[in-house]
Design an enzyme around this catalytic site. Sequence first.
Site, PDB file in Angstrom:
ATOM      1  N   LYS A 120       0.819  -1.215   0.000  1.00 56.77           N
ATOM      2  CA  LYS A 120       0.000   0.000   0.000  1.00 56.77           C
ATOM      3  C   LYS A 120       0.854   1.267   0.000  1.00 56.77           C
ATOM      4  O   LYS A 120       0.420   2.311  -0.464  1.00 56.77           O
ATOM      5  CB  LYS A 120      -0.973  -0.010   1.167  1.00 56.77           C
TER       6      LYS A 120
HETATM    7  C1  LIG Z   1      -4.511  -4.400   1.078  1.00 58.86           C
HETATM    8  C2  LIG Z   1      -3.766  -5.684   0.971  1.00 58.86           C
HETATM    9  C3  LIG Z   1      -4.147  -6.701   0.061  1.00 58.86           C
HETATM   10  C4  LIG Z   1      -5.371  -6.592  -0.817  1.00 58.86           C
HETATM   11  O1  LIG Z   1      -5.251  -5.633  -1.813  1.00 58.86           O
HETATM   12  P1  LIG Z   1      -6.537  -5.064  -2.576  1.00 58.86           P
HETATM   13  O2  LIG Z   1      -6.037  -3.928  -3.377  1.00 58.86           O
HETATM   14  O3  LIG Z   1      -7.509  -4.664  -1.512  1.00 58.86           O
HETATM   15  O4  LIG Z   1      -7.077  -6.194  -3.418  1.00 58.86           O
HETATM   16  C5  LIG Z   1      -3.344  -7.834  -0.033  1.00 58.86           C
HETATM   17  N1  LIG Z   1      -2.258  -7.998   0.759  1.00 58.86           N
HETATM   18  C6  LIG Z   1      -1.875  -7.052   1.649  1.00 58.86           C
HETATM   19  C7  LIG Z   1      -0.676  -7.311   2.490  1.00 58.86           C
HETATM   20  C8  LIG Z   1      -2.606  -5.871   1.794  1.00 58.86           C
HETATM   21  O5  LIG Z   1      -2.222  -4.939   2.692  1.00 58.86           O
END
Ligand SMILES: *Cc1c(COP(=O)(O)O)cnc(C)c1O
Length: 480
Positions: A120
């Site tokens: 993120k």
């Molecule tokens: C947010 C997140 C996801 C999922 O991603 P999306 O964009 O919501 O599909 C997967 N793995 C981790 C570690 C995350 O923080």
Amino acid sequence: MKYLSTRADSNSSDRKQFCEILLEGLAPDGGLYLPESYPKLSVNDLANLRRIWSEKGYADLAFAILSLYIDDIPSADLLALCRKTYTEAVYGTKDIVPLKQLDNGFYLEALSNGPTLAFKDMAMQLLGNLFEYELARRGETLNIFGATSGDTGSAAEYAMRGKRGVRVFMTSPAGRMSPFQQAQMFSLMDENIHNIAIEGVFDDCQDLVKAVSNDAAFKAKYKIGTVNSINWARLLAQVVYYFAGYFSATSKDNQKVSFTVPSGNFGNVCAGHVARMMGLPIQTLVVATNENDVLDEFFKTGVYRVRGTADTHETSSPSMDISKASNFERFVFDMLGRDGLRVKSFFGDQLSKTGQFDLSSGIAAARTAYGFASGRSTHVDRLATIKSTYAKHGVMIDTHTADGVKVAREFLAKHPQSDVPMIVLETALPIKFASTIVEALGVEPTRPAQFEGIEALPKRVVNMPADVAAVKAYIAKACD
Ligand SMILES: *Cc1c(COP(=O)(O)O)cnc(C)c1O
């Protein structure tokens, strides 16, 4: 480039500029913003992007791709923002998102080397710089109010810390995040970051956010905004690493690759869909879910069926524990030939009445046209995958990445693709989910040096009941 809502009537000419939707998030009609059309890359364009990536690096590649979508920030400023965001100092590597080879033609793309050790950061760090830039340009301020169970809140705080014109108020369920995640957030001493631990569960935090958003007067007076995953700028920033992964795994622009993406809210894999629509030679986008398999069910059957709270599992890959996928509407808009009124009837009407809609008659064609496949994984699968990856390759992977590796291997067993590399997106580092790593391997995950001893640092957090009036009073006081 102008933007429209996924729920817009196709006759409407209501279009917005990038910087308007940057700060707005959700469209007023409840839809999500998408570009009017996807820029299509020619053979020359792709070769040019590969040259930029190999000669100038990730930040300049990001600038080249973002420029196709952003025409209301002067080029020199946008380039400076990209170069400020994607630096070796922040990501610990010049490549920013290096590939790690596991087997011949099977790679992990490392997206978790940012400040909070989850992918993120890739988008949120850019968002922080874009927000600061645009707010300064307008002479405005913004108060971000959100709820987190872990990764999103910490990424937002590390992106916004010390930024002028922005404050963050982040609620989290008291005592429910991992000790490492709590330490990451609560050890931030920046004046503009406010941690609010709520007596309750994550849903209580989300209800507080909804209650505040529904109070239009309070929202306007205190300039309340969000940074959730439906923000188009976040999605756009994620498109870049699909290109970087492609260029790293191939040497010629006529080769194809496939990606497997650990998915929750469909933001990450939706960026892959956008890259593919632009003409990046992606053969298959494999959507990997955990036990919360709303998306796997959709791509197998064409029925999208959101889950109730009771049917949402708490798993060892918690950032994928969703009851509905908030970015999924963007793909459905494309799948339905960009018919906004149909999207509106599905998402605005049918889902709230019946909790599902049925596109089974078109799903096989859509899988082929858009290159989608899917699979799911369980706790037992994650443990086995973490174990085998460590034993065979000496590489420790986190629980979310393990969901991806499991589903990718299963996909390849069924659909051997000898000349097409498979890239699994590594979405977090194992240290964030230490207890499951210990369960799988019997050893503690490695901890990057800068996180040594963070659990012992002083904490900056206020505790509060799940009470809207108390939270509003806290925000008001901090803003005066
Ligand atoms: C947010 C997140 C996801 C999922 O991603 P999306 O964009 O919501 O599909 C997967 N793995 C981790 C570690 C995350 O923080």
